[in-house]
Design a protein around this motif. Sequence first.
Motif, short mmCIF file in Angstrom:
data_model
loop_
_atom_site.label_atom_id
_atom_site.label_comp_id
_atom_site.label_asym_id
_atom_site.label_seq_id
_atom_site.Cartn_x
_atom_site.Cartn_y
_atom_site.Cartn_z
N VAL A 108 0.81 -1.23 0.00
CA VAL A 108 0.00 0.00 0.00
C VAL A 108 0.84 1.28 0.00
O VAL A 108 0.28 2.38 -0.01
N HIS A 109 2.16 1.18 -0.01
CA HIS A 109 3.00 2.35 0.25
C HIS A 109 2.78 3.48 -0.75
O HIS A 109 2.96 4.64 -0.43
N ASP A 110 2.38 3.16 -1.98
CA ASP A 110 2.15 4.19 -3.01
C ASP A 110 0.68 4.30 -3.41
O ASP A 110 0.36 4.92 -4.43
N CYS A 111 -0.21 3.73 -2.61
CA CYS A 111 -1.61 3.64 -3.05
C CYS A 111 -2.33 4.99 -3.09
O CYS A 111 -3.37 5.11 -3.74
N ARG A 112 -1.80 5.98 -2.42
CA ARG A 112 -2.46 7.29 -2.41
C ARG A 112 -1.75 8.31 -3.31
O ARG A 112 -1.99 9.52 -3.20
N ARG A 113 -0.94 7.81 -4.22
CA ARG A 113 -0.31 8.72 -5.19
C ARG A 113 -1.36 9.32 -6.10
O ARG A 113 -2.32 8.66 -6.48
N ARG A 114 -1.10 10.56 -6.53
CA ARG A 114 -1.98 11.23 -7.48
C ARG A 114 -1.43 11.14 -8.89
O ARG A 114 -2.16 11.32 -9.87
N ASP A 115 -0.12 10.88 -8.99
CA ASP A 115 0.52 10.74 -10.29
C ASP A 115 1.86 10.04 -10.08
O ASP A 115 2.21 9.65 -8.97
N ASP A 116 2.62 9.86 -11.19
CA ASP A 116 3.90 9.14 -11.14
C ASP A 116 5.10 10.07 -11.01
O ASP A 116 6.24 9.64 -11.19
N ARG A 117 4.86 11.32 -10.70
CA ARG A 117 5.96 12.26 -10.48
C ARG A 117 6.35 12.22 -9.00
O ARG A 117 6.03 11.28 -8.30
N ALA A 118 7.06 13.24 -8.51
CA ALA A 118 7.55 13.20 -7.13
C ALA A 118 6.41 13.09 -6.12
O ALA A 118 6.49 12.34 -5.16
N ASP A 119 5.34 13.86 -6.33
CA ASP A 119 4.13 13.81 -5.50
C ASP A 119 4.46 13.83 -4.00
O ASP A 119 4.20 12.87 -3.27
N ALA A 120 5.03 14.92 -3.56
CA ALA A 120 5.41 15.07 -2.15
C ALA A 120 4.22 14.81 -1.23
O ALA A 120 3.11 15.25 -1.48
N GLY A 121 4.47 14.07 -0.17
CA GLY A 121 3.44 13.78 0.81
C GLY A 121 2.67 12.50 0.57
O GLY A 121 1.80 12.14 1.39
N HIS A 122 2.98 11.79 -0.50
CA HIS A 122 2.18 10.59 -0.77
C HIS A 122 2.39 9.50 0.29
O HIS A 122 1.51 8.68 0.52
N GLY A 123 3.56 9.50 0.95
CA GLY A 123 3.79 8.54 2.02
C GLY A 123 2.86 8.79 3.20
O GLY A 123 2.26 7.85 3.74
N ARG A 124 2.72 10.03 3.59
CA ARG A 124 1.81 10.37 4.69
C ARG A 124 0.37 10.02 4.33
O ARG A 124 -0.39 9.52 5.17
N ARG A 125 -0.02 10.30 3.09
CA ARG A 125 -1.39 9.99 2.68
C ARG A 125 -1.64 8.48 2.69
O ARG A 125 -2.72 8.02 3.11
N ALA A 126 -0.66 7.72 2.23
CA ALA A 126 -0.81 6.26 2.23
C ALA A 126 -0.87 5.72 3.65
O ALA A 126 -1.63 4.79 3.95
N ALA A 127 -0.06 6.29 4.55
CA ALA A 127 -0.08 5.85 5.94
C ALA A 127 -1.44 6.12 6.57
O ALA A 127 -1.97 5.28 7.32
N SER A 128 -2.02 7.27 6.28
CA SER A 128 -3.34 7.61 6.81
C SER A 128 -4.39 6.64 6.28
O SER A 128 -5.27 6.17 7.02
N TRP A 129 -4.30 6.34 4.97
CA TRP A 129 -5.25 5.38 4.38
C TRP A 129 -5.10 4.02 5.03
O TRP A 129 -6.10 3.38 5.39
N PHE A 130 -3.87 3.57 5.22
CA PHE A 130 -3.60 2.26 5.83
C PHE A 130 -4.14 2.20 7.25
O PHE A 130 -4.74 1.20 7.67
N LEU A 131 -3.95 3.27 7.99
CA LEU A 131 -4.42 3.33 9.38
C LEU A 131 -5.92 3.08 9.46
O LEU A 131 -6.40 2.45 10.40
N HIS A 132 -6.66 3.58 8.46
CA HIS A 132 -8.12 3.44 8.47
C HIS A 132 -8.60 2.20 7.72
O HIS A 132 -9.82 1.94 7.69
#
Length: 252
Positions: A108-132
Amino acid sequence: MTDRTVPGRACLQELASQRRLPAHQPMDQMTLQWIADNRPVNFDAAPSFPRPGLMLVPARSWFTTERQADSNHGILHNARVSLLAALLAQEYGLEDDDVAAVCAAGAVHDCRRRDDRADAGHGRRAASWFLHHTDTVTGAMSRPVAAVALHRATEAIAVHDVPYGDFTAQQKRVYQAAPHLVDVLKAADCLDRYRLPLQQWWPDLTRLRTPVPAWLPPAAFALVVRSEQAALDGATHHDALTTARQSLAHGQ
C-alpha cells in the motif's frame, strides 16, 4: 518480445530521455525491451529467490484512481515491493508479525499517489489510508497481524518517500523506535526501481541502511521484466505477479 507500444505514442524511455514524462506512466513494450536489453552485466544469468516469500497484490480500489492503479507506481509495483520487503524481512530474521506487516506496507505504500511524479506527501497519505483500512488489508492477507506491528508499518509507510537526511526531529524519533521496518521498506522500494526508464534512476544501494544480499538485485530485476511482460501480454495483475514469483522461486 513483441511490440505493444501504442502507435504514435513515444515510449517512456524516449520521453524520459527528453525530460517529457507525463503525469501517468504505464509500462510500454519498447521501454520494457530497453530495460531487458540493459540488464546489468554482473547479474546472475539464472536469478532466483531462496524462498517463495509472502506477497500481497493490492486491490484496484485501494488506489486513488483506476488510472493510477495501472501506472508505474500502481498494482504491479506495490505488489513487487511487498514481496521484496517480506523476503528482506525474512532474510534478517524479523518476527512473523513484522514480516507480514512490512509485506502489507509494501502493498500500500504508493496507493495514495496522485501521479507518477515526485508527489510530495504521498507517504503520509498512504499511511493515513492504511491506518483506516488495516482490517481490509490484513483481511486480504488471510491472517491476523499484531496491532503493534501494524503501527510500526504505518510509520514506515509515512516516511518511505522521505530521504533519511530530511527526517524531521519527530520522524527521527519514530525511526529510532523501529528502524528495521523503515529500512526494509525503503530497500524494497529501491530494488523495484529497475522498472524506471533511465539507468540513472535504478537502485543505488549506497543510499540504504540495510545490507542487500547478493542474490536479490538480479532477482528483483527479473521480477520486473517477467511480471511486466506478462501484464503486457494480457495476464491479470495477479496472474502476472504470481507466475513471475513462482518462476523465480524455482530458479527458472
